[in-house]
Design an enzyme around this catalytic site. Structure first.
Site, PDB file in Angstrom:
ATOM      1  N   GLY A  79     -24.096 -29.838  -9.677  1.00  0.00           N
ATOM      2  CA  GLY A  79     -24.398 -30.280  -8.312  1.00  0.00           C
ATOM      3  C   GLY A  79     -25.637 -29.609  -7.771  1.00  0.00           C
ATOM      4  CG  LEU A  80     -26.505 -25.920  -8.359  1.00  0.00           C
ATOM      5  CD1 LEU A  80     -26.462 -24.633  -9.179  1.00  0.00           C
ATOM      6  CD2 LEU A  80     -26.700 -25.606  -6.872  1.00  0.00           C
TER       7      LEU A  80
ATOM      8  N   GLY B 146     -30.281 -29.636 -11.480  1.00  0.00           N
ATOM      9  CA  GLY B 146     -31.131 -29.065 -12.530  1.00  0.00           C
ATOM     10  C   GLY B 146     -31.733 -30.116 -13.455  1.00  0.00           C
ATOM     11  N   GLY B 147     -30.905 -31.021 -13.948  1.00  0.00           N
ATOM     12  CA  GLY B 147     -31.394 -32.050 -14.865  1.00  0.00           C
ATOM     13  C   GLY B 147     -32.415 -32.953 -14.198  1.00  0.00           C
ATOM     14  CB  SER B 148     -32.488 -34.574 -10.844  1.00  0.00           C
ATOM     15  OG  SER B 148     -31.276 -35.258 -11.008  1.00  0.00           O
ATOM     16  CB  SER B 149     -35.152 -30.022 -10.924  1.00  0.00           C
ATOM     17  OG  SER B 149     -36.278 -29.304 -10.508  1.00  0.00           O
TER      18      SER B 149
ATOM     19  CG  ASP C 256     -29.938 -36.134  -6.899  1.00  0.00           C
ATOM     20  OD1 ASP C 256     -29.758 -36.992  -6.019  1.00  0.00           O
ATOM     21  OD2 ASP C 256     -29.071 -35.333  -7.267  1.00  0.00           O
TER      22      ASP C 256
ATOM     23  CE  LYS D 189     -28.858 -31.855  -5.699  1.00  0.00           C
ATOM     24  NZ  LYS D 189     -27.454 -31.977  -5.333  1.00  0.00           N
TER      25      LYS D 189
END
Ligand code: C5P
Length: 333
Positions: free
Chosen positions: A115-116, A118-121, A155, A17
């Site tokens: 800050g992208l 990735g882990g949350s996604s 997130d 994101k």
């Protein structure tokens, strides 16, 4: 669980994101911060596969194998936490599907702790994929899924939506937006510096940096415009305002001072406004198309090689050209 669910691994693409705007609107009693932020998913994605694990002994448990970018301990946890949250939400009892251990394989393409998201996604993909692997997709309604997602991380609920969205509260209130028409290109430059999200919020609090409200206004305006759907050209026309619309930028710079020189050099080399995604350290800029973002990536690579763009942190930055997912491509699976 159905026989088909036993046989076929479930595959999920877990997109990165970008925060096109990020206003911090207050500090909460629980220590988190209320946000007003426009999130857009990117074509850049991790790939997660989930298959029921073979029956084992007393150690029989969910497992995770990771390839690609080294995810570090936190990202590992988010896949496993996603499966665990799905299991807890499905619960046990008469008529409930079984939730046997899963073997997860994760290909990391999204830079880690960048800050992208990735882990949350990955966590959201694991939650969603585990439900499907168990034949339990119908057990949870949208709000139960979203609650389970919020229990994994702030997130995570956004990534269940799969399209541009206004994210509020700690991250639990997600309003899907009409999005962007077309596929604007995005150049991402992730320096090799460690910027931990809790540190950025702590510095934000210590510097009493609650903004003057201008980022909040920009964010509200953007959410309204994206609610109706905005063309790529119109989005590009707002690039300068959006690059400045992140209340966490001053705090991220205090945590990683090298970001100032990197951002300045990117602005000079590319001649475009440069934003910070989330709490950083990824810097981004928008282009009309993927091809133009790829050309810019090549320019940045050359400038890093010849020293025009300074290397901050442990080594050269990760440079990626991608596009904004509009939400009309269908689910990221
Ligand atoms: O929820 P998550 O684990 O992603 O949050 C990481 C940290 O970021 C939290 O411990 C908190 O310090 C900070 N945070 C915050 N307000 C938010 C999201 C995150 O203060 N809305």
């Amino acid at each position: 669980m159905t026989d088909a669910a036993h046989r076929t691994p479930v595959i999920r693409l877990a997109p990165a994101k970008l925060n096109l705007s990020l206003a911090v609107v207050g500090r909460r009693a629980d220590g988190f911060h209320d946000l007003h932020s426009v999130f857009v998913p990117l074509a850049l994605a991790d790939r997660l596969s989930l298959a029921p694990a073979g029956a084992g002994g007393p150690e029989w448990a969910d497992t995770l194998h990771v390839s690609g970018f080294d995810p570090g301990p936190d990202a590992d946890n988010l896949v496993l936490r996603g499966i665990t949250a799905a299991r807890a939400a499905v619960g046990q009892g008469p008529g409930r599907p079984g939730t046997p251990p899963l073997a997860a394989r994760l290909e990391k393409h999204i830079p880690v702790a960048a800050g992208l998201g990735g882990g949350s996604s990955d966590g959201a993909a694991a939650l969603d994929g585990a439900l499907e692997a168990w034949g339990a997709a119908d057990v949870l309604d949208a709000s139960a899924r979203s609650r389970a997602a919020a229990s994994i991380g702030s997130d995570v609920p956004f990534f269940l939506v799969g399209r541009p969205a206004l994210v509020e509260g700690r991250g639990e209130w997600v309003t899907p937006l009409g999005g962007v028409h077309g596929h604007p290109g995005v150049l991402l430059v992730t320096p090799s510096v460690v910027v931990r999200t809790p540190d950025v919020f702590s510095v934000f609090d210590a510097s009493r940096a609650i903004g003057d409200g201008s980022v909040r206004m920009t964010s509200a305006h953007l959410a309204q415009e994206l609610g109706n759907g905005l063309s790529a050209t119109d989005l590009l026309a707002r690039a300068g305002v959006l690059a400045a619309a992140n209340d966490l930028l001053p705090a991220a710079i205090l945590v990683a001072p090298g970001l100032v020189a990197l951002r300045r050099a990117l602005t000079r080399v590319l001649g475009r406004p440069i934003g910070l995604s989330g709490s950083g350290p990824t810097l981004w800029t928008l282009y009309p198309s993927l091809g133009e973002a790829q050309a810019a990536a090549a320019v940045v690579e050359t400038a890093v090689d010849d020293g025009t763009i300074p290397t901050i942190g442990e080594g050269p930055p990760t440079i990626i050209a991608t596009t904004i997912r509009t939400g009309d491509e269908g689910p990221a699976t």
